[in-house]
Design a protein around this motif. Structure first.
Motif, PDB file in Angstrom:
ATOM      1  N   ALA A 116      -5.279  -4.467  19.415  1.00  0.00           N
ATOM      2  CA  ALA A 116      -5.607  -3.061  19.660  1.00  0.00           C
ATOM      3  C   ALA A 116      -4.347  -2.195  19.658  1.00  0.00           C
ATOM      4  O   ALA A 116      -4.335  -1.089  19.085  1.00  0.00           O
ATOM      5  N   LEU A 117      -3.273  -2.695  20.290  1.00  0.00           N
ATOM      6  CA  LEU A 117      -2.012  -1.953  20.323  1.00  0.00           C
ATOM      7  C   LEU A 117      -1.423  -1.823  18.925  1.00  0.00           C
ATOM      8  O   LEU A 117      -0.950  -0.744  18.535  1.00  0.00           O
ATOM      9  N   TYR A 118      -1.466  -2.909  18.174  1.00  0.00           N
ATOM     10  CA  TYR A 118      -0.927  -2.893  16.805  1.00  0.00           C
ATOM     11  C   TYR A 118      -1.683  -1.886  15.939  1.00  0.00           C
ATOM     12  O   TYR A 118      -1.073  -1.113  15.187  1.00  0.00           O
ATOM     13  N   ASN A 119      -3.006  -1.875  16.043  1.00  0.00           N
ATOM     14  CA  ASN A 119      -3.807  -0.952  15.237  1.00  0.00           C
ATOM     15  C   ASN A 119      -3.567   0.492  15.647  1.00  0.00           C
ATOM     16  O   ASN A 119      -3.613   1.404  14.802  1.00  0.00           O
ATOM     17  N   THR A 120      -3.313   0.731  16.926  1.00  0.00           N
ATOM     18  CA  THR A 120      -3.011   2.084  17.385  1.00  0.00           C
ATOM     19  C   THR A 120      -1.694   2.574  16.789  1.00  0.00           C
ATOM     20  O   THR A 120      -1.584   3.719  16.334  1.00  0.00           O
ATOM     21  N   ILE A 121      -0.693   1.707  16.804  1.00  0.00           N
ATOM     22  CA  ILE A 121       0.624   2.081  16.281  1.00  0.00           C
ATOM     23  C   ILE A 121       0.589   2.302  14.772  1.00  0.00           C
ATOM     24  O   ILE A 121       1.231   3.216  14.239  1.00  0.00           O
ATOM     25  N   THR A 122      -0.160   1.460  14.077  1.00  0.00           N
ATOM     26  CA  THR A 122      -0.183   1.518  12.608  1.00  0.00           C
ATOM     27  C   THR A 122      -1.333   2.362  12.068  1.00  0.00           C
ATOM     28  O   THR A 122      -1.583   2.350  10.853  1.00  0.00           O
ATOM     29  N   SER A 123      -2.024   3.099  12.934  1.00  0.00           N
ATOM     30  CA  SER A 123      -3.166   3.898  12.468  1.00  0.00           C
ATOM     31  C   SER A 123      -2.791   4.915  11.374  1.00  0.00           C
ATOM     32  O   SER A 123      -3.573   5.109  10.435  1.00  0.00           O
ATOM     33  N   PRO A 124      -1.610   5.574  11.447  1.00  0.00           N
ATOM     34  CA  PRO A 124      -1.255   6.477  10.335  1.00  0.00           C
ATOM     35  C   PRO A 124      -1.132   5.732   9.002  1.00  0.00           C
ATOM     36  O   PRO A 124      -1.526   6.272   7.959  1.00  0.00           O
ATOM     37  N   LEU A 125      -0.601   4.516   9.029  1.00  0.00           N
ATOM     38  CA  LEU A 125      -0.463   3.736   7.800  1.00  0.00           C
ATOM     39  C   LEU A 125      -1.829   3.298   7.274  1.00  0.00           C
ATOM     40  O   LEU A 125      -2.058   3.274   6.065  1.00  0.00           O
ATOM     41  N   VAL A 126      -2.738   2.973   8.212  1.00  0.00           N
ATOM     42  CA  VAL A 126      -4.085   2.591   7.799  1.00  0.00           C
ATOM     43  C   VAL A 126      -4.811   3.776   7.176  1.00  0.00           C
ATOM     44  O   VAL A 126      -5.501   3.655   6.153  1.00  0.00           O
ATOM     45  N   SER A 127      -4.648   4.943   7.795  1.00  0.00           N
ATOM     46  CA  SER A 127      -5.293   6.152   7.269  1.00  0.00           C
ATOM     47  C   SER A 127      -4.784   6.501   5.885  1.00  0.00           C
ATOM     48  O   SER A 127      -5.531   7.010   5.040  1.00  0.00           O
ATOM     49  N   ALA A 128      -3.503   6.231   5.645  1.00  0.00           N
ATOM     50  CA  ALA A 128      -2.916   6.518   4.335  1.00  0.00           C
ATOM     51  C   ALA A 128      -3.252   5.449   3.308  1.00  0.00           C
ATOM     52  O   ALA A 128      -2.916   5.609   2.124  1.00  0.00           O
ATOM     53  N   GLY A 129      -3.893   4.371   3.755  1.00  0.00           N
ATOM     54  CA  GLY A 129      -4.269   3.311   2.820  1.00  0.00           C
ATOM     55  C   GLY A 129      -3.144   2.349   2.486  1.00  0.00           C
ATOM     56  O   GLY A 129      -3.243   1.579   1.531  1.00  0.00           O
ATOM     57  N   TRP A 130      -2.077   2.390   3.264  1.00  0.00           N
ATOM     58  CA  TRP A 130      -0.938   1.517   2.981  1.00  0.00           C
ATOM     59  C   TRP A 130      -1.107   0.114   3.555  1.00  0.00           C
ATOM     60  O   TRP A 130      -0.430  -0.813   3.129  1.00  0.00           O
ATOM     61  N   THR A 131      -1.958  -0.021   4.536  1.00  0.00           N
ATOM     62  CA  THR A 131      -2.183  -1.334   5.137  1.00  0.00           C
ATOM     63  C   THR A 131      -3.591  -1.391   5.704  1.00  0.00           C
ATOM     64  O   THR A 131      -4.258  -0.359   5.839  1.00  0.00           O
ATOM     65  N   ASP A 132      -4.039  -2.577   6.013  1.00  0.00           N
ATOM     66  CA  ASP A 132      -5.367  -2.764   6.580  1.00  0.00           C
ATOM     67  C   ASP A 132      -5.259  -2.977   8.086  1.00  0.00           C
ATOM     68  O   ASP A 132      -4.247  -3.502   8.574  1.00  0.00           O
TER      69      ASP A 132
END
Length: 274
Positions: A116-132
């Motif tokens: 959950a913490l990892y997904n919160t931190i990387t949410s901008p990257l997920v939104s940009a489609g750079w990572t899952d």
């Protein structure tokens, strides 16, 4: 070799290791049974498939625990009250929790929290489609178990390191300071070599204990030798043969390591006395 006083008050040499002779005899008898019996050979062949996992978990978890334990010990010896109290809090809390409970907590509470913490931190990257986004099943159960063992053993190893460091004569540390040695060089050239002689025996015991406690990873379904024994015995109902062979393999690992480490400790002690 120094003489020791026996129960009757008379001095005698160290006892002959008859216990080892008995264990060797049992080990040979078991090895013969494995070679000559198709059943025991099949059980042994099945269980020993997990030996690589057992060794890997033990070595990695213990190495990480030593690194973390050393860091905690140094925090506990720092000049800062906050750091000392933080280290003491960690040691007292972790030592008070059974390893099995800690293992389950890290696997089923800590891992989801990390995800959950990892997904919160990387949410901008997920939104940009750079990572899952990361899902809990992406965190291997083996590494959850390794982290749990690392956290558990670091608390005990920290106390071993602390006792070893505090055993060094303060006068030698003051002399190193007078010579202008930095904190790192004082630790490397003055403290560590002397503390190692005190640290090695209990550290060896912790390593052997880690070999045995690595069996707890089978609770998570990690394919170590204990897990293979559980699977084979539950499918064949050969509980006596399965767990006898499992105990045999653990005895080979633990007693073999104990003898090797004890020999190394003896040589180290003799070298120091010269």
């Amino acid at each position: 070799m120094a003489l020791q006083a026996g129960p009757s008050g008379h001095h005698s040499k160290d006892d002959f290791p008859w216990w080892l002779v008995v264990l060797v005899f049992i080990g040979i008898a078991t090895a013969v049974a494995i070679v000559t019996s198709d059943l025991y050979a099949q059980v042994f062949t099945t269980i020993v498939q997990g030996i690589g996992t057992t060794i890997f978990v033990t070595l990695v978890a213990f190495s990480l625990a030593m690194a973390l334990g050393l860091g905690i010990a140094l925090l506990g010896l720092s000049d800062s009250l906050i750091l000392r109290q933080t280290a003491r809090f960690y040691v007292e809390v972790i030592r008070g929790i059974p390893i099995l409970v800690l293992l389950s907590y890290i696997a089923f509470v800590g891992a989801p929290a990390f995800v959950a913490l990892y997904n919160t931190i990387t949410s901008p990257l997920v939104s940009a489609g750079w990572t899952d986004p990361l899902v809990v099943r992406d965190v291997p159960l083996m590494w959850r178990a390794i982290v749990a063992l690392m956290i558990a053993y670091a608390a005990f190893i920290a106390e071993v390191f602390r006792a070893g460091i505090q055993s060094v004569d303060p006068g030698q540390i003051e002399a190193a300071k007078a010579l202008g040695l930095s904190r790192y060089r004082r630790f490397r050239h003055v403290i560590a070599p002397q503390a190692f002689r005190v640290i090695f025996p209990p550290l060896s015991n912790d390593f052997i204990a880690m070999v045995k406690d690595s069996s707890l990873v089978s609770v998570l379904g990690v394919a170590d030798i204990t897990q293979f024994a559980k699977i084979y015995s539950s499918g064949s109902f050969r509980y006596f043969e399965s767990y006898s062979i499992l105990a045999y393999i653990y005895l080979i690992l633990t007693i073999g390591l104990s003898l090797v480490l004890r020999k190394f400790e003896k040589r180290m002690r003799e070298r120091h006395m010269r």
